[in-house]
Design a protein around this motif. Structure first.
Motif, PDB file in Angstrom:
ATOM      1  N   SER A  40      52.174  24.144  55.741  1.00  0.00           N
ATOM      2  CA  SER A  40      52.223  25.223  56.731  1.00  0.00           C
ATOM      3  C   SER A  40      53.141  26.366  56.300  1.00  0.00           C
ATOM      4  O   SER A  40      53.177  27.408  56.940  1.00  0.00           O
ATOM      5  CB  SER A  40      52.690  24.678  58.086  1.00  0.00           C
ATOM      6  N   ASP A  71      48.814  26.026  62.116  1.00  0.00           N
ATOM      7  CA  ASP A  71      47.365  26.124  62.289  1.00  0.00           C
ATOM      8  C   ASP A  71      46.716  26.649  61.005  1.00  0.00           C
ATOM      9  O   ASP A  71      47.008  27.755  60.554  1.00  0.00           O
ATOM     10  CB  ASP A  71      47.042  27.050  63.465  1.00  0.00           C
ATOM     11  N   THR A  73      43.670  27.679  60.300  1.00  0.00           N
ATOM     12  CA  THR A  73      42.854  28.885  60.455  1.00  0.00           C
ATOM     13  C   THR A  73      43.733  30.128  60.509  1.00  0.00           C
ATOM     14  O   THR A  73      43.451  31.133  59.854  1.00  0.00           O
ATOM     15  CB  THR A  73      41.988  28.796  61.735  1.00  0.00           C
ATOM     16  N   GLY A 128      51.852  31.850  66.899  1.00  0.00           N
ATOM     17  CA  GLY A 128      51.555  30.638  66.135  1.00  0.00           C
ATOM     18  C   GLY A 128      52.138  30.662  64.740  1.00  0.00           C
ATOM     19  O   GLY A 128      52.147  29.656  64.041  1.00  0.00           O
TER      20      GLY A 128
END
Length: 141
Positions: A40, A71, A73, A128
């Protein structure tokens, strides 16, 4: 005589030993180091902007940071938007250096983090991605 013999033996030993074996050169800078192996983690290049001091440039403010984007995406979207992200970061840092910073003060870590986080959220269109500050440096003349 013994001293001369010892000197000759030492000189001969040095001459026969030859130069040390070449070691591969390892050149790494602060931006080359891997700070996290987490998938990440998105490494960002440092962003810098000039800061004012009265009517002239009082130095350069440099911020080193990365993004933590769990996340997948959104992480791919951030990688695809890297130029837009950097443009936003440069804009907010230049604004801070021109309007929010006073010569001689310590750069406001919390405010800079908040500005970079807002720029990230605005550019990506959602929350995010968390801004992780590694270092803030002020280079004054």
């Amino acid at each position: 005589m013994e001293t001369l013999l010892a000197t000759l033996l030492a000189t001969a030993a040095l001459a026969l030993s030859g130069p040390p074996a070449d070691e591969p050169e390892i050149q790494s800078g602060p931006s080359d180091r891997v700070l996290s192996t987490s998938p990440s983690y998105v490494r960002m290049e440092p962003v810098s902007a000039s800061v004012r001091a009265g009517g002239y440039i009082g130095g350069v403010l440099e911020v080193q940071f990365s993004l933590d984007i769990p996340d997948e995406t959104l992480r791919e979207q951030a990688r695809a938007s890297m130029l837009r992200l950097r443009d936003g970061y440069t804009t907010v840092l230049t604004s801070y250096g021109g309007l929010g910073y006073w010569a001689g003060d310590v750069p406001d870590f919390v405010r800079i983090t908040r500005l970079l986080q807002q720029s990230t959220d605005r550019t990506l269109g959602t929350r995010g991605a968390e801004v992780l500050i590694r270092a803030i440096a002020l280079h004054e003349p």
